[in-house]
Design an enzyme around this catalytic site. Structure first.
Site, PDB file in Angstrom:
ATOM      1  N   HIS A  73       0.842  -1.195   0.000  1.00 59.49           N
ATOM      2  CA  HIS A  73       0.000   0.000   0.000  1.00 59.49           C
ATOM      3  C   HIS A  73       0.880   1.248   0.000  1.00 59.49           C
ATOM      4  CE1 HIS A  73      -1.766   3.187   2.730  1.00 59.49           C
ATOM      5  NE2 HIS A  73      -2.610   3.194   1.718  1.00 59.49           N
ATOM      6  N   SER A  74       0.556   2.211  -0.850  1.00 50.91           N
ATOM      7  CA  SER A  74       1.185   3.532  -0.855  1.00 50.91           C
ATOM      8  C   SER A  74       2.710   3.398  -0.984  1.00 50.91           C
ATOM      9  CB  SER A  74       0.765   4.294   0.403  1.00 50.91           C
ATOM     10  OG  SER A  74       1.075   5.658   0.290  1.00 50.91           O
ATOM     11  N   TYR A  75       3.484   3.997  -0.060  1.00 50.11           N
ATOM     12  CA  TYR A  75       4.951   3.893  -0.121  1.00 50.11           C
ATOM     13  C   TYR A  75       5.416   2.450  -0.258  1.00 50.11           C
ATOM     14  CZ  TYR A  75       9.388   2.674   1.977  1.00 50.11           C
ATOM     15  OH  TYR A  75      10.600   2.073   2.213  1.00 50.11           O
ATOM     16  N   HIS A 212      -7.488   6.900  -0.058  1.00 48.32           N
ATOM     17  CA  HIS A 212      -6.149   6.322  -0.139  1.00 48.32           C
ATOM     18  C   HIS A 212      -5.866   5.254   0.921  1.00 48.32           C
ATOM     19  CE1 HIS A 212      -1.936   6.223  -1.251  1.00 48.32           C
ATOM     20  NE2 HIS A 212      -1.565   6.552  -0.030  1.00 48.32           N
TER      21      HIS A 212
END
Length: 234
Positions: A73-75, A212
């Site tokens: 997820h994300s980074y 997000h």
């Protein structure tokens, strides 16, 4: 049965998946949410980006996991994409959840031409860490006040070296079997790098009408997407 290894993005640890894990286990799969070095209960441990790649690889190889669905997820998409390449035939699929994707020689901040100065200023002010977001930063992301409270309360400063070190890839992530989950409240379209990858034969796109942090805002819907990513057994 697949083995899900779940890796949350900046500031978060294994706890971020608490609402997703039961759905995956109820479907009969193995699930291992992972906290990366320097975050959550591992705060204080020195960490660069390659430390995080090793964290993921060691989790998989150390537990001799096979048929791995590796979720970033994300980074975390950046170390997850590198780890996916390194675990070879243990990998079943990668799922990038509204995430960055690695590119050889490029870092997380490379993809933030307008945000790099903000991140680097935060790191300079906090002794080399990226400070967690505030409640106001989560507005418009489909989160309840309680969910925002959990995010803010559980977040820990993110080790800055993980954001500035370059990715190391032997081949492009376009060759990996991958699903990209685009969370529409965080932008209607994937970035140009992801859009290019989605034109290849190995990647597919799934859209979620949420923000997000879908493991908080829509955990059951996210779990269904992850289960769909398993596909038929080998």
């Amino acid at each position: 049965m697949a083995n899900f290894v779940l890796v949350a993005g900046a500031w978060l640890g294994a706890w971020a998946w608490d609402d997703v894990v039961p759905e995956l286990r109820a479907a009969g799969h193995g699930v291992r949410p992972l906290t990366l070095s320097g975050l959550a209960e591992k705060s204080g441990a020195p960490a660069g980006q390659q430390t995080h790649v090793r964290d993921i690889v060691h989790e998989i190889e150390g537990h001799d996991l096979r048929d791995v669905v590796l979720v970033g997820h994300s980074y975390a998409g950046i170390p997850v994409g590198q780890a996916a390449e390194r675990i070879g035939d243990r990998l079943r699929r990668v799922v990038f959840v509204d995430s960055n994707v690695p590119s050889h020689g490029e870092s997380f901040v490379t993809a933030w031409p307008d945000g790099r100065a903000m991140i680097e200023a935060s790191m300079a002010a906090t002794g080399g860490f990226w400070a967690p977001l505030t409640e106001a930063d989560f507005a418009g992301q489909g989160l309840s006040d309680g969910q925002i409270g959990r995010l803010v309360g559980g977040a820990t400063p993110h080790p800055g070296a993980t954001l500035t070190e370059p990715a190391v890839l032997g081949r492009g992530v376009g060759e990996l079997p991958a699903t990209y989950v685009k969370c529409l409240l965080d932008g209607a379209e994937p970035g140009p790098d992801v859009a290019e990858l989605l034109r290849g034969e190995h990647w597919r796109l799934v859209e979620l009408d949420t923000g997000h942090w879908p493991m908080f805002s829509r955990p059951r819907e996210l779990a269904r997407v992850l289960l769909d990513a398993v596909g038929p057994g080998r």
